[in-house]
Structures are given as C-alpha cells and as structure tokens.
Motif scaffolding. Structure first.
Motif, mmCIF file in Angstrom:
data_model
loop_
_atom_site.group_PDB
_atom_site.id
_atom_site.type_symbol
_atom_site.label_atom_id
_atom_site.label_comp_id
_atom_site.label_asym_id
_atom_site.label_seq_id
_atom_site.Cartn_x
_atom_site.Cartn_y
_atom_site.Cartn_z
ATOM 1 N N VAL A 103 4.854 -5.029 4.414
ATOM 2 C CA VAL A 103 4.555 -6.443 4.192
ATOM 3 C C VAL A 103 4.387 -6.938 5.409
ATOM 4 O O VAL A 103 3.348 -7.898 5.728
ATOM 5 C CB VAL A 103 5.214 -7.156 3.142
ATOM 6 N N SER A 104 5.259 -7.044 6.282
ATOM 7 C CA SER A 104 5.333 -7.745 7.608
ATOM 8 C C SER A 104 4.255 -7.243 8.355
ATOM 9 O O SER A 104 3.700 -8.306 8.964
ATOM 10 C CB SER A 104 6.729 -7.306 8.370
ATOM 11 N N VAL A 105 3.881 -6.017 8.433
ATOM 12 C CA VAL A 105 2.685 -5.556 9.542
ATOM 13 C C VAL A 105 1.317 -6.119 8.835
ATOM 14 O O VAL A 105 0.796 -6.700 9.692
ATOM 15 C CB VAL A 105 2.702 -4.162 9.477
ATOM 16 N N LEU A 164 19.010 4.369 -2.392
ATOM 17 C CA LEU A 164 17.532 4.251 -2.770
ATOM 18 C C LEU A 164 16.999 2.719 -2.820
ATOM 19 O O LEU A 164 15.874 2.783 -2.644
ATOM 20 C CB LEU A 164 17.288 5.158 -4.028
ATOM 21 N N ASP A 165 17.967 2.186 -3.439
ATOM 22 C CA ASP A 165 17.461 0.677 -3.698
ATOM 23 C C ASP A 165 17.297 -0.057 -2.080
ATOM 24 O O ASP A 165 16.291 -0.767 -2.062
ATOM 25 C CB ASP A 165 18.784 -0.364 -4.010
ATOM 26 N N TYR A 166 18.083 0.273 -1.331
ATOM 27 C CA TYR A 166 17.950 -0.194 -0.029
ATOM 28 C C TYR A 166 16.802 0.472 0.609
ATOM 29 O O TYR A 166 15.994 -0.345 1.526
ATOM 30 C CB TYR A 166 19.276 -0.019 0.819
ATOM 31 N N SER A 167 16.328 1.571 0.548
ATOM 32 C CA SER A 167 15.300 2.294 1.367
ATOM 33 C C SER A 167 14.042 1.763 0.782
ATOM 34 O O SER A 167 13.035 1.622 1.456
ATOM 35 C CB SER A 167 15.562 3.704 1.281
ATOM 36 N N THR A 168 14.017 1.462 -0.378
ATOM 37 C CA THR A 168 12.723 0.969 -1.126
ATOM 38 C C THR A 168 12.664 -0.568 -0.719
ATOM 39 O O THR A 168 11.411 -0.498 -0.454
ATOM 40 C CB THR A 168 13.000 0.896 -2.680
ATOM 41 N N VAL A 169 13.584 -1.205 -0.497
ATOM 42 C CA VAL A 169 13.161 -2.437 -0.055
ATOM 43 C C VAL A 169 12.842 -2.651 1.648
ATOM 44 O O VAL A 169 11.904 -3.235 1.866
ATOM 45 C CB VAL A 169 14.624 -3.394 -0.120
ATOM 46 N N TYR A 170 13.534 -1.680 2.053
ATOM 47 C CA TYR A 170 13.271 -1.563 3.662
ATOM 48 C C TYR A 170 11.821 -1.034 3.929
ATOM 49 O O TYR A 170 11.069 -1.856 4.737
ATOM 50 C CB TYR A 170 14.353 -0.564 4.035
ATOM 51 N N VAL A 171 11.432 -0.174 3.126
ATOM 52 C CA VAL A 171 10.022 0.036 3.161
ATOM 53 C C VAL A 171 8.863 -0.905 3.015
ATOM 54 O O VAL A 171 8.030 -1.155 3.612
ATOM 55 C CB VAL A 171 9.767 1.430 2.404
#
Length: 485
Positions: free
Chosen positions: A88-90, A76-83
């Motif tokens: 933000v990049s887009v 969940l930590d990793y998926s939160t940062v992934y999203v």
C-alpha cells in the motif's frame, strides 16, 4: 495481574522518557529552524501535511491496533500485515508522485512539486518498520522505542540545521522528515530484528481488517478534518499565514499529544490484556489515568498559554510576533486532548470500533458547522472555533464511555473540574501579578512560580486524596489489596 501492572509502570516510565526527550529535541530544533527559515517554509510544508497524514492512515489501516488487541497473534498475522503495509505504501507514493504537479498547481506554489516527492518517501520507509514498532508496543518494550526515537530525532534535526544554514531553505524541512524516517527504520532493523517472511494470508487479513476497517474509516475522517484547516488556510491565505498557524498549533499541542501518546502506548495494550478479567479494575485504572493526565497536562498547557507572549518574544524572530494569541487560545483547547485519547482508548479495548466510527461522524458534523462559521473571520476566530469543538466533542466521547463503563460524563466532570478550576485560578493570579513586569525572563519566572505554588496549594488543600490515589496507581496497591489474581 501484578506482573502486568509492574510491566505497565515500567512501560509508562520509558514511554514518557521516549516522548519527552524526543519532543524536547524536536522543539529545540524547531526553534532554531524557525529562526533560520521563517513562517513561509513551514507554511509550504503545512500545505502537504494532509496528503502525508491520509497516506499514513491507509498504510496502517487500523491493523496495528488490531494486532495489539488480538490475543496470541502469530507470525502469519504479522507477516500478512507487513506485506500489506509495504504494498500500500508503494502504491500511495506512486500516486502522490504523479499528482505532485497538480498539487502544486492547486496551491499555486511551484516549490511544492519537488517537496512532495521528497516528503512522501517516508511513507514507504516507515512501512518497513511498522510491524517492528507494533511488536514493541505489544511487548511494552518502550525502552528501545525511547532510544530509537531520540537518536533519530537528534541526528535528523542536526542535519536539517546544517542544511538550513547552507541555504537549502524549505528543502531542509523535507529532508529532515526523510532522514528521520530512514534512521528510525534502520535502528529498528539493527536493534530489533524480526524474522518476517513475506507471506500473505487472506483469512488472517479479513479477520484483522474486520476490526481495523472501522478504525481506518474513523481515523480517515479524523485525519481529514484535523488537517482541513491547513488546506483552507493554504489555499485562501499566503504561506506565511499558514506557517504561523501550523507552528502555533504544533507548540500548543506538543505537551498534550506527548502525554496522550504515552498514555495510549501503555494503557491500550495493558487494558486489552486485562479487560476480560476484572471490569472493576478496568474502571479504577481508567479513573486513575484520567486524574494523572489532568494533574500533569492541565498546568503545563495553561502555563504555556499565560507566558506565550514573552516566551515567543525571547525564542523567535519578529516574523512570528503574531502567534502568541493563537497559542494561548489553542492551549486552552488542547488541554483536554488527553481526555479524548483516554475515552477513545476504552472503545478500542472493548472492541467497539463501530462506536468509534459513529463518534467520529457525529464530531465531524459539529466540526463542519464550526469551520463554516469561523473561517471567514480569520485565524483568531478559527482558533476559538477549535476550542469550542474540542469541548463539545469531549462531552460526546464521555457519553459513550459511560455506556461501556461506570466512568460516565458526570463522574469524569467530578474528577476533572477541581483540577481544572485550580489551574485556571492559579494561572489567572500569576498572570495578573506579573503582567506589569517589563523583563520577559523575569515576567515568565514570576508568573510560573506564583501559578505553580498556588496550584500545588489548591490541590494539597482541596484534593489531598488525589495524591494518594496517584501514588497508589503507580504502586498498584489496589491490585494487591482488591484484585489479587
């Protein structure tokens, strides 16, 4: 603890392989492209560097460091940062796309409008694999990183050379950056697939951002000021002058940043894992890391400084003949760059991102004063100003390190000075004895041979214990003997 130490040594080896192989490939490709394209093309790309660098800071926002530091980070930590990274990049890419014409107008360079639309695409592409890279760092899986970085740099570089020889000009450099990011991300997805579901937890976001936010602000300050020279030179000088400065800076920083990246990639997750278990071990590992960094990077940097003139004469065309003096000054400046990285790493390990931010503010005030004084006197004065700034800021960094460990400013000076003096003394003798030689190749060989021989002699006679200290660091015998756990 012993297993962690062995894992760190293995990580250090593969991280070193990754950085050195990748940088060697990039250096060779850069030399070929510099001969084909000239300083102006590199100057145009340099004008856009600050926008890309700031964008990458916002995309990461300190979350990578927060994930590495967090014990038992879950999916969940990793998926939160992934999203977060992707969204933000887009957004940032769309902003840069819309501002492309205004940026071009600011520099009065029409080519920049298209260039920034291409060179900003890697912001989105790289965001797709930031989590993959972070997880490999947590696991100290630097072997995979080594392979991915090497082949991405190699293939993208060859494509850029092919484009440059077929008349694509500055576009070759922009497409090289884009191609490398696409290959890098593709390789991560193929060889390190992660089952990441696009879930976002506001609670986890706040928890991670509590630590990462201060790193975001400090990184933002650092990025803006590190690239402010490019903006000012690009605005008030011609693109060729900026191109000479950017390449002088890149060549000078290459060995220092390479070793710093190796050290940070390995010591940050390692020290984060053992920070709470034994402060004595942390201090001793810190001292050994400083000694290792100085012992390797100092002679390389000073060596490049003393042979820069004949080296550039051999490698590059007449258009680049002005850069040896800039390279020599900047090499002396950036030889202490790894020490900055090591000291700042400790602040992250201790969880003192507040001090990290405070340090950046203090250092940027100093840098602003130096910029105001040096900028009006030209590139040589700017380079000297950078050197002064690097040494003043190192004193500030070590002062705060001393507040969190026993490795204070005085202790670091005692560690560093004998190596520093040995290198400078050896290089001076080597340069003096070889300066009258006409052949560039023979001059380089003579200077380096004499300098390295004298350096080895000085270290062996006056710092013999250092050899055993470094050896013990790699073998981690002090763990077996003193810190069994």
């Amino acid at each position: 603890m012993q297993g962690l130490a062995k894992k760190a040594v293995k990580g250090l080896k593969w991280s070193a392989v990754e950085r050195f192989l990748t940088q060697i490939i990039q250096l060779l490709i850069m030399i070929v492209l510099a001969r084909l394209l000239g300083p102006k093309s590199y100057g145009l790309i340099g004008m856009l560097t600050i926008f890309i660098a700031i964008s990458n800071v916002f995309v990461d926002s300190g979350f990578s460091a927060a994930l590495i530091r967090k014990k038992n980070a879950d999916n969940l930590d990793y998926s939160t940062v992934y999203v977060f990274n992707i969204l933000v990049s887009v957004i940032i890419y769309l902003i840069l796309f819309l501002l492309a014409d205004k940026i071009s107008l600011f520099y009065n360079e029409p080519e920049l409008s298209l260039l920034i639309k291409i060179i900003a695409l890697p912001i989105v592409v790289n965001s797709l694999s930031l989590i993959h890279k972070t997880k490999t760092i947590v696991e100290m899986n630097f072997k995979l990183q080594a392979k991915i970085s090497f082949f991405s740099a190699l293939f993208s570089g060859l494509i850029a050379i092919l484009l440059a020889t077929n008349g694509f000009g500055t576009l070759s450099l922009a497409l090289q950056v884009l191609t490398q990011s696409i290959l890098n991300t593709t390789f991560f997805y193929v060889y390190y697939p992660l089952k990441i579901k696009p879930k976002f937890s506001l609670t986890r976001f706040r928890s991670l951002f509590g630590f990462g936010s201060k790193l975001l602000l400090s990184s933002l300050l650092d990025t803006v000021y590190n690239n402010i020279y490019l903006v000012l030179i690009g605005k008030y000088f011609d693109p060729s002058t900026l191109g000479r400065f950017t390449q002088s800076k890149q060549l000078s920083m290459l060995p220092a940043t390479t070793l710093s990246t190796v050290i940070q990639n390995v010591t940050y997750p390692m020290l984060s894992s053992i920070e709470n278990s034994n402060s004595n071990y942390t201090d001793e590992a810190l001292q050994s890391t400083i000694q290792l960094a100085c012992m390797v990077v100092f002679p390389i940097m000073v060596g490049i400084a003393v042979i820069s003139e004949p080296l550039i004469s051999i490698l590059l065309s007449e258009e680049w003949k002005e850069i040896p003096v800039y390279i020599s000054i900047l090499c002396i400046a950036y030889m202490v760059y790894p020490l900055h990285a090591i000291n700042l790493n400790l602040l992250k390990v201790k969880g003192r991102s507040d001090l990290f931010l405070k340090l950046e503010v203090i250092k940027k005030v100093i840098m602003t004063i130096i910029i105001v004084i040096s900028f009006k006197y030209g590139l040589t004065a700017i380079c000297i100003g950078i050197a002064i700034q690097m040494y003043l800021c190192l004193i500030i960094n070590t002062y705060y390190t001393g507040k969190l460990s026993r490795v204070n400013t005085i202790k670091q000076i005692k560690i560093v000075f004998p190596i520093y003096f040995s290198v400078i003394f050896s290089a001076f003798i080597g340069y003096f004895l070889s300066m009258s030689i006409e052949s560039d190749l023979i001059r380089i060989f003579t200077c380096l041979t004499i300098s390295l021989f004298l350096y080895a002699l000085c270290i062996f006679n006056f710092q013999r214990a250092l050899f055993y200290k470094i050896y013990n660091f790699f073998e981690f015998r002090f763990i077996n003997e003193k810190y069994k756990c």
